[in-house]
Structures are given as structure tokens and as C-alpha cells.
Scaffold this active site. Structure first.
Site, PDB file in Angstrom:
ATOM      1  N   ILE B  15      41.555  47.064  40.846  1.00 40.54           N
ATOM      2  CA  ILE B  15      41.974  45.710  40.456  1.00 40.54           C
ATOM      3  C   ILE B  15      41.521  45.400  39.029  1.00 40.54           C
ATOM      4  O   ILE B  15      42.033  44.490  38.382  1.00 40.54           O
ATOM      5  CB  ILE B  15      41.409  44.641  41.410  1.00 40.54           C
ATOM      6  N   SER B  16      40.554  46.171  38.538  1.00 35.98           N
ATOM      7  CA  SER B  16      39.938  45.843  37.250  1.00 35.98           C
ATOM      8  C   SER B  16      40.529  46.677  36.121  1.00 35.98           C
ATOM      9  O   SER B  16      40.400  47.908  36.109  1.00 35.98           O
ATOM     10  CB  SER B  16      38.419  46.067  37.357  1.00 35.98           C
ATOM     11  N   PRO B  17      41.191  46.004  35.150  1.00 34.37           N
ATOM     12  CA  PRO B  17      41.787  46.748  34.033  1.00 34.37           C
ATOM     13  C   PRO B  17      40.716  47.386  33.145  1.00 34.37           C
ATOM     14  O   PRO B  17      40.894  48.503  32.646  1.00 34.37           O
ATOM     15  CB  PRO B  17      42.573  45.677  33.271  1.00 34.37           C
TER      16      PRO B  17
END
Lengths: 224, 224
Positions: B15-17
Site C-alpha cells: 500500500i506504501s509507495p
């Protein structure tokens, strides 16, 4: 032919350790990059209030991380910040408004002293671990600075002129979507503004300016 | 005589870029630094809960900033991250626990495919705006990375063993002070260990390891 200088506005509050590191970084880089650096003391709680953001140290794990992060940043940048365990309790309950208004007054009446004045507050709060929140603290720091316009500056801390300068600086940062400090705004040749948050984006600033990133530039620390 | 290598453990959630950026950075540096890189898929939701933290996008200005920051990081690192059109909805409303379990299952059953599977999940959500939440999404991922035994991986995803691996990775990250992702733990051959948050501390990781930091190392990019 000299390169046209890019205007850089650095919005800061002396309550923030990262703002001090970025302040020193920018003073060094303003000697290497074609930039016109403007120091803009503003009021961080004003930013938090308008954006719904909270101080990182509200989260205990972030507070613990800050301690170690500062040590590593000190080694990298050659800075000397000292984290202390009372900082969290102090800053969550206190306000830097007098310090920031003092800096705004210095900016108005004795601008060539803004750099040592800012540094004096950070040193007191982040090296000597002393309070920077009371009017008495401000008077003490002011005295040590040997300002020419000390009386005028201290007398103006509650004036509309000084209050409005802090409000204007804060609003200008908000207009560029600031949510914290250090907040750096570059005004490019076409007038477009590029904003950078934190003390760890200098390599991306270099990219935007199309300039080399030189690392910590510790050798320039003595000159500024 | 082979020298003991430093261990670098990357704790991440797709979910974390910024976790993707750090993942690419570390994969490149693992080619030039004598380090052992271990990928540790964990679950950011549990980390946030444990620390009382919130996704940065809960502060709207941070969301605005992130989109521009990712563009700058793309240029710097030679990546192509792009937020999905319903990014806020996804980040704040959906859970990546199944995707993370798939990664843990691949780490167990086909560890040589962990890097590619991680990248494919990131490419789906943070480059092509595709889903990473439904069974058919995971089937497409399995096909794209040529998993030898997708059925085994899908079955394993529901196994207690895999849930336990995710919990253990969360716990290890929490123990070392994590409040978000990416979370990188570097352990020197001496046993000394430091944790780093984010994708903008590579220069400090380099400092800690006493290896040179040579920027984005685009010549070692993986194919996107």
C-alpha cells in the site's frame, strides 16, 4: 554570464530540530547554488491548526526515533543537536510564539542579525536544553546577541506589525500547502513554485535546480 | 575467507509507495554493497494501530504534497509511480492483508519469486491503477511472475503459518520502533543495529554501513 538566481523561501519555527538542520544546509548551499535565500520565521502551531496535522512527537515511537535520527543527522551534517527526554512534554504543552515574534522583529528592524538570532534560539533549545518559551528566555537570548535595536525589538513583540508578519509568513506557507517545517519553496523562472518538506530532500532540490548535490558541505559550516 | 556481510531487512507493505522506492533503492544497492538484503512483507495496518499513527493522507495537504513528491522521486530514481485515481479511498478504506499474505506465502513456497511478486503488486496499484485486493488480482499476479505452483501459494495464504509470519514481521518491526513503512533495519557484522524510516535515508544508511552513497544507481534499475 551569471545564472539567474532562484528565490528560495525557507519557512521555519525554532521549535523544530529538523528546521535547524535544514537552515544550516541551506546557508551552506546558498554559497554553492545560484539561489537567493529568504529566511521566513513562521508559526508551526498555526500550520498544524489549519491543516489538521499534529507534531510527530505526539506519537511515542516517532519521539524515540527522533532521538536516533538526530544523532545520525548530526554525524552526516556536522551539527550538534541533543535530544532530551523532556522535550516531548515541553513542546506539546508550550509555545514558541515569543521566539518566533522575536525573529520577526529582528527581520523587520535588524535583518542582518536574523541568522545568529535564529541559531541562538536553536542552540539554547537543542544543544543547551534550556527553555525558549518564556519572555524571560527571549530577553536573555536577545541580550547575548548584542543587537543595536534591542530595545525596539523587545518592545515590539506584541505589536501588530510583528504579529502580522508572523501571520503573513504562516499564511504564505499555507498557500503553498505547507503541513510542517522545514518548508522550502522555490520560485522557478516561469513563476511556478516547487515546495519541499523536511531536511532530507536536498538531492531532489538539486535535481529541480539542475545543480549537483554536494552532500553535507561540512567545510562550509565555519563560513556561515 | 568470506567476510560476514551486513544484514539489511526491509519491512514493507504494498500500500506504501515510498516502500516501493526504498525496495528499488535497496535492490540496486545490494548489487554494489556487500550486504545481505532480506525482504520482510509485514502489515502496515497493524503498525499504524500499534503506534497510534495514521496514514499521511489523513492530512489533505500531505496528500497533495505526496503526489508531487512522487513525481520528483520518479525523476530521481527512474521510476514511474502514479497514484490510482481513487487513492484516498484505497489508502484509507481498503486493506492489503491478502496481498501481504500472498507475499509471505511466496516467501515460503517460492522465495526466488518474492522480489518479482512484490514489484508486480506495486506495479498494479502504484503504476497501472489495477486492483490488489481480489482473488482474481492475485491470479493475474501469479501468472505475470510465472509462479511454479500458484494453487499452493493461494492455499498457503489462508494458512495459520502465513498469518504467523506476518505477525512476526510486524512484531519485529514494532520492537525496533517502527511507526510506518518502509522500515529498514541494518545490522552490522559487529551486531550493532539501526532502524531507518522512509525512502530518503539512504545517505544515512550508507554512513552507518561506511559505504559510499552514489545516488540513484539507475544503471542497476530493474525492468519495470
Amino acid at each position: 554570464m551569471s545564472a539567474r538566481k532562484v528565490r528560495v523561501d525557507l519557512f521555519y519555527d525554532i521549535i523544530s530540530p529538523y528546521a535547524w538542520i535544514n537552515f544550516e544546509a541551506w546557508l551552506r548551499y546558498s554559497k554553492k547554488w545560484p539561489v537567493d535565500l529568504h529566511l521566513r520565521p513562521f508559526y508551526l502551531p498555526g500550520i498544524f491548526q489549519k491543516t489538521g496535522n499534529i507534531p510527530p512527537i505526539s506519537i511515542p515511537e516517532k519521539n524515540d526515533y527522533l532521538n536516533k535520527d538526530l544523532q545520525r543527522l548530526n554525524e552526516y551534517w556536522g551539527t550538534e543537536l541533543v535530544w532530551h527526554k523532556d522535550f516531548r512534554a515541553q513542546t506539546l504543552a508550550r509555545s514558541s510564539i515569543y521566539a518566533q515574534r522575536f525573529l520577526a522583529a529582528v527581520q523587520l528592524y535588524e535583518p542582518d542579525k536574523l541568522i545568529p538570532a535564529s541559531r541562538a534560539f536553536w542552540k539554547r533549545g537543542w544543544v543547551e536544553k534550556e527553555s525558549v518559551y518564556e519572555e524571560g528566555d527571549v530577553r536573555k537570548i536577545s541580550h547575548d546577541l548584542k543587537l543595536k535595536c534591542e530595545k525596539r525589538i523587545l518592545g515590539s513583540l506584541k505589536s501588530d506589525e510583528v504579529k502580522n508578519l508572523i501571520i503573513d509568513n504562516t499564511n504564505e506557507a499555507l498557500a503553498t500547502k505547507a503541513f510542517g517545517t522545514p518548508w522550502q519553496v522555490l520560485t522557478m523562472e516561469d513563476g511556478k513554485k516547487e515546495a519541499f518538506f523536511g531536511c532530507d530532500r536536498m538531492h531532489l532540490v538539486a535535481q529541480t535546480l539542475k545543480q549537483p548535490y554536494y552532500g553535507p558541505l561540512k567545510e562550509l559550516a565555519k563560513e556561515i | 575467507m568470506s567476510e560476514k556481510k551486513a544484514l539489511v531487512e526491509l519491512f514493507y507493505d504494498i500500500i506504501s509507495p515510498y516502500s516501493w522506492i526504498q525496495f528499488e533503492a535497496l535492490n540496486r544497492y545490494a548489487k554494489v554493497w556487500p550486504i545481505e538484503l532480506q525482504l520482510k512483507p509485514f502489515y502496515l495496518g497493524a503498525i499504524m494501530k500499534s503506534a497510534g499513527n495514521r496514514p499521511p493522507m489523513t492530512v489533505p495537504s500531505k496528500g497533495v504534497y505526496m503526489l508531487k513528491d512522487l513525481e520528483k522521486n520518479n525523476r530521481y530514481w527512474g521510476l514511474k509511480l502514479q497514484a490510482p485515481s481513487n487513492v484516498a479511498e484505497i489508502v484509507m478504506g481498503k486493506t492489503t492483508i491478502q496481498a501481504q499474505r500472498m507475499l509471505a506465502a511466496v516467501a515460503e513456497a517460492e522465495p526466488e519469486k518474492l522480489e518479482e511478486t512484490s514489484r508486480e503488486l506495486w506495479k498494479r496499484i502504484w503504476m497501472r491503477g489495477e486492483g490488489v485486493f481480489e482473488a482474481k488480482d492475485f491470479e493475474e499476479v501469479a501468472k505475470a511472475v510465472h509462479l511454479k505452483n500458484p494453487t499452493k501459494v493461494f492455499t498457503l495464504m489462508k494458512d495459520e503459518k502465513i498469518k504467523k509470519i506476518i505477525s512476526e514481521n510486524v512484531e519485529k518491526a514494532v520492537e525496533s520502533g517502527s511507526f510506518g513503512a518502509p522500515w529498514t533495519i541494518v545490522t552490522l557484522p559487529s551486531g550493532e543495529s539501526e532502524s531507518f524510516f522512509g525512502s530518503d535515508r539512504m545517505h544515512l544508511i550508507a554512513d552507518f554501513l561506511k559505504f559510499p552513497f552514489d545516488g540513484p544507481l539507475k544503471e542497476h534499475s530493474a525492468k519495470l
